[in-house]
Design a protein around this motif. Structure first.
Motif, short mmCIF file in Angstrom:
data_model
loop_
_atom_site.label_atom_id
_atom_site.label_comp_id
_atom_site.label_asym_id
_atom_site.label_seq_id
_atom_site.Cartn_x
_atom_site.Cartn_y
_atom_site.Cartn_z
N LYS A 191 0.83 -1.21 0.00
CA LYS A 191 0.00 0.00 0.00
C LYS A 191 0.86 1.26 0.00
CE LYS A 191 -4.05 -2.07 2.20
NZ LYS A 191 -5.00 -2.00 3.35
N LEU A 192 2.00 1.19 0.66
CA LEU A 192 2.93 2.32 0.65
C LEU A 192 3.47 2.56 -0.75
CD1 LEU A 192 4.71 4.46 2.03
CD2 LEU A 192 6.35 2.62 2.54
N TRP A 193 3.87 1.47 -1.43
CA TRP A 193 4.40 1.62 -2.79
C TRP A 193 3.31 2.09 -3.74
CZ3 TRP A 193 8.53 1.60 -0.51
CH2 TRP A 193 9.01 0.56 0.29
N THR B 56 4.75 -7.16 -9.22
CA THR B 56 4.62 -8.37 -8.40
C THR B 56 3.63 -8.20 -7.25
OG1 THR B 56 6.93 -8.86 -8.95
CG2 THR B 56 5.93 -10.13 -7.17
N PRO B 57 3.62 -7.09 -6.49
CA PRO B 57 2.57 -6.92 -5.49
C PRO B 57 1.17 -6.94 -6.09
CG PRO B 57 4.36 -5.41 -5.04
CD PRO B 57 4.66 -6.03 -6.36
N LEU B 58 1.01 -6.41 -7.30
CA LEU B 58 -0.31 -6.42 -7.93
C LEU B 58 -0.72 -7.84 -8.29
CD1 LEU B 58 -2.67 -4.76 -8.95
CD2 LEU B 58 -1.45 -4.43 -11.12
N VAL B 59 0.22 -8.65 -8.74
CA VAL B 59 -0.09 -10.07 -9.01
C VAL B 59 -0.52 -10.77 -7.73
CG1 VAL B 59 0.91 -12.28 -9.70
CG2 VAL B 59 1.40 -10.23 -11.02
N ALA B 60 0.19 -10.50 -6.64
CA ALA B 60 -0.18 -11.11 -5.36
C ALA B 60 -1.58 -10.70 -4.93
CB ALA B 60 0.84 -10.73 -4.29
N ASP B 61 -1.93 -9.43 -5.13
CA ASP B 61 -3.28 -8.97 -4.79
C ASP B 61 -4.33 -9.70 -5.61
OD1 ASP B 61 -2.90 -7.20 -2.72
OD2 ASP B 61 -2.58 -5.48 -4.01
N LEU C 239 14.40 3.62 -17.50
CA LEU C 239 15.09 2.49 -16.87
C LEU C 239 14.88 2.49 -15.36
CD1 LEU C 239 18.47 2.46 -18.84
CD2 LEU C 239 16.64 0.77 -18.96
N ALA C 240 15.00 3.67 -14.75
CA ALA C 240 14.79 3.75 -13.30
C ALA C 240 13.34 3.41 -12.94
CB ALA C 240 15.15 5.14 -12.80
N ALA C 241 12.39 3.95 -13.70
CA ALA C 241 10.98 3.66 -13.43
C ALA C 241 10.66 2.19 -13.67
CB ALA C 241 10.09 4.55 -14.30
N GLY C 242 11.29 1.58 -14.69
CA GLY C 242 11.04 0.17 -14.97
C GLY C 242 11.54 -0.74 -13.86
N ALA C 243 12.72 -0.44 -13.31
CA ALA C 243 13.23 -1.23 -12.20
C ALA C 243 12.33 -1.09 -10.98
CB ALA C 243 14.65 -0.81 -11.86
N TYR C 244 11.85 0.12 -10.73
CA TYR C 244 10.95 0.35 -9.60
C TYR C 244 9.63 -0.39 -9.77
CZ TYR C 244 7.69 2.85 -6.55
OH TYR C 244 6.73 3.15 -5.61
N SER C 245 9.04 -0.29 -10.95
CA SER C 245 7.71 -0.89 -11.16
C SER C 245 7.75 -2.41 -11.12
CB SER C 245 7.13 -0.41 -12.50
OG SER C 245 7.93 -0.87 -13.59
N SER C 246 8.82 -3.02 -11.58
CA SER C 246 8.89 -4.48 -11.57
C SER C 246 8.94 -5.03 -10.15
CB SER C 246 10.11 -4.95 -12.36
OG SER C 246 11.32 -4.49 -11.74
N ILE C 247 9.51 -4.25 -9.23
CA ILE C 247 9.65 -4.71 -7.84
C ILE C 247 8.46 -4.26 -7.00
CG2 ILE C 247 11.06 -4.54 -5.75
CD1 ILE C 247 13.49 -4.16 -7.57
N PHE C 248 8.08 -3.01 -7.12
CA PHE C 248 7.11 -2.42 -6.20
C PHE C 248 5.68 -2.37 -6.75
CE2 PHE C 248 11.24 -0.56 -5.15
CZ PHE C 248 11.31 -0.83 -3.79
N ILE C 249 5.49 -2.60 -8.03
CA ILE C 249 4.16 -2.50 -8.61
C ILE C 249 3.68 -3.83 -9.18
CG2 ILE C 249 2.72 -1.32 -10.32
CD1 ILE C 249 3.64 0.46 -8.05
#
Length: 367
Positions: free
Chosen positions: A25-27, A295-300, A283-293
């Protein structure tokens, strides 16, 4: 082994981890805030479209001693518009002025010749029509849509539709942030920018697929065990690939940062800014989204399945039972007797003598 390598090995083995999924939720909040800022910047300031998209004139001078800043002032006085001036390798200048037609171009050419104190015939003028820019923009949009559709189809087949949706959201997140940064910074949007945007989608998708592949491998037969929930395994997948993602991103960002800050900033090569800024931010946004957006969205999405809900109940019940047993085992057992407790009786309990009888006299018949 280096400290980073040792950290990566411990993360991969699961000896240490960070709860990315638990703080999702923070991310999400951070990403929403950044995305809203980018959209506001795009709505308020808009994109600084280059001459290739909105049409205009390009003037190329012969070898001259006029500086770039002086040429920008001359071009602005002659046209009334801001100009983009680039110094080429042979000390010639390339001056771009957007929104010019043929008649205006001839007048500006003569004015520039007077300012540069050269013959107008020595200045080459090329016109770029806005229709050509429209064609480039349409082709770019078509390529972007086709890429998105192919990505969704591939991920839905190779993994599942939930991962495809999460990857699509991450890609839209990366594009929105990159375009918003362009609007806020005011860099000119050129065909190089479009190339950079399409390139970062591949990098972003690569990081996401790496985590998804690990997640797919670790969640095989997940419902046959009662130890881990889907979110637990998703969090372990992120941690196991975290250092790899960081290393890949840093190695890719270093040369791009050199193009952006050294080539475009110190050396004044403006053409490098067009593609390097989109690559750096993307590149920076892509690295962030793959970790923080992603995968957590898949888990949800997965935790909403009935099977995953039942698994979560079993896992939580097992953990609660194990916690109770641990508390019982940890409770101290005292060997000292309790002062308030009644003394233990050994042997048969004797009945008290009757009050009417003599003390110490056995009962029997009266003589």
């Amino acid at each position: 082994m280096s400290k980073l390598g040792n950290l990566g090995a411990r993360l991969h083995r699961g000896e240490i981890s960070y709860d990315f999924i638990g703080h999702r939720k923070l991310w999400y909040g951070i990403s929403i805030l950044i995305t809203i800022t980018a959209i506001l910047g795009l709505a308020v300031r808009g994109l600084n479209m280059g001459i290739d998209f909105q049409g205009g004139a390009v003037f190329t001078t012969e070898k001259t001693s006029v500086s770039v800043s002086q040429a920008e002032d001359y071009a602005k006085e002659a046209s009334g518009h801001d100009a983009v001036v680039q110094k080429l390798g042979n000390d010639t200048l390339r001056i771009q002025i957007a929104g010019m037609d043929t008649q205006q171009s001839d007048q500006i050419k003569n004015d520039l010749a007077k300012d540069f104190k050269v013959d107008p015939e020595t200045i080459a003028a090329d016109l770029v029509g806005p229709s050509w820019g429209d064609q480039i923009a349409n082709k770019a949009w078509q390529g972007l849509v086709i890429f998105m559709v192919l990505v969704v189809i591939y991920l839905a087949i190779a993994f599942e539709w939930r991962m495809a949706i999460a990857a699509l959201v991450a890609l839209i997140h990366d594009i929105t942030i990159t375009v918003g940064i362009y609007a806020l910074v005011g860099f000119e949007v050129t065909p190089g920018t479009v190339i950079g945007l399409l390139t970062i989608l591949g990098y972003s998708l690569y990081d996401t697929v790496v985590v998804f592949d690990s997640l797919k491998e670790q969640t095989k037969d997940i419902t046959k065990q009662n130890r881990w929930t889907y979110s637990d395994i998703a969090n372990r997948s992120i941690n196991s690939t975290l250092v790899r993602s960081i290393n890949t991103t840093v190695v890719a960002l270093l040369p791009v940062a050199g193009l952006l800050f050294i080539g475009g900033g110190f050396l004044g090569a403006g053409t490098l800014n067009d593609i390097s800024l989109s690559l750096f931010v993307g590149l920076a946004a892509g690295a962030y989204s793959s970790i923080f957006i992603a995968t957590p969205l898949v888990a949800d999405l997965k935790e909403r399945e009935p099977a995953m809900k039942a698994l979560r109940k079993r896992v939580l019940a097992k953990r609660a039972q194990a916690s109770v047993e641990e508390e019982a085992d940890a409770r101290p057992v005292s060997d000292e007797p309790d002062d308030d407790a009644a003394p233990a009786v050994v042997g048969p309990r004797t009945q008290p003598a009757s009050r009417g009888r003599g003390r110490g006299r056995p009962s029997g018949k009266r003589r």
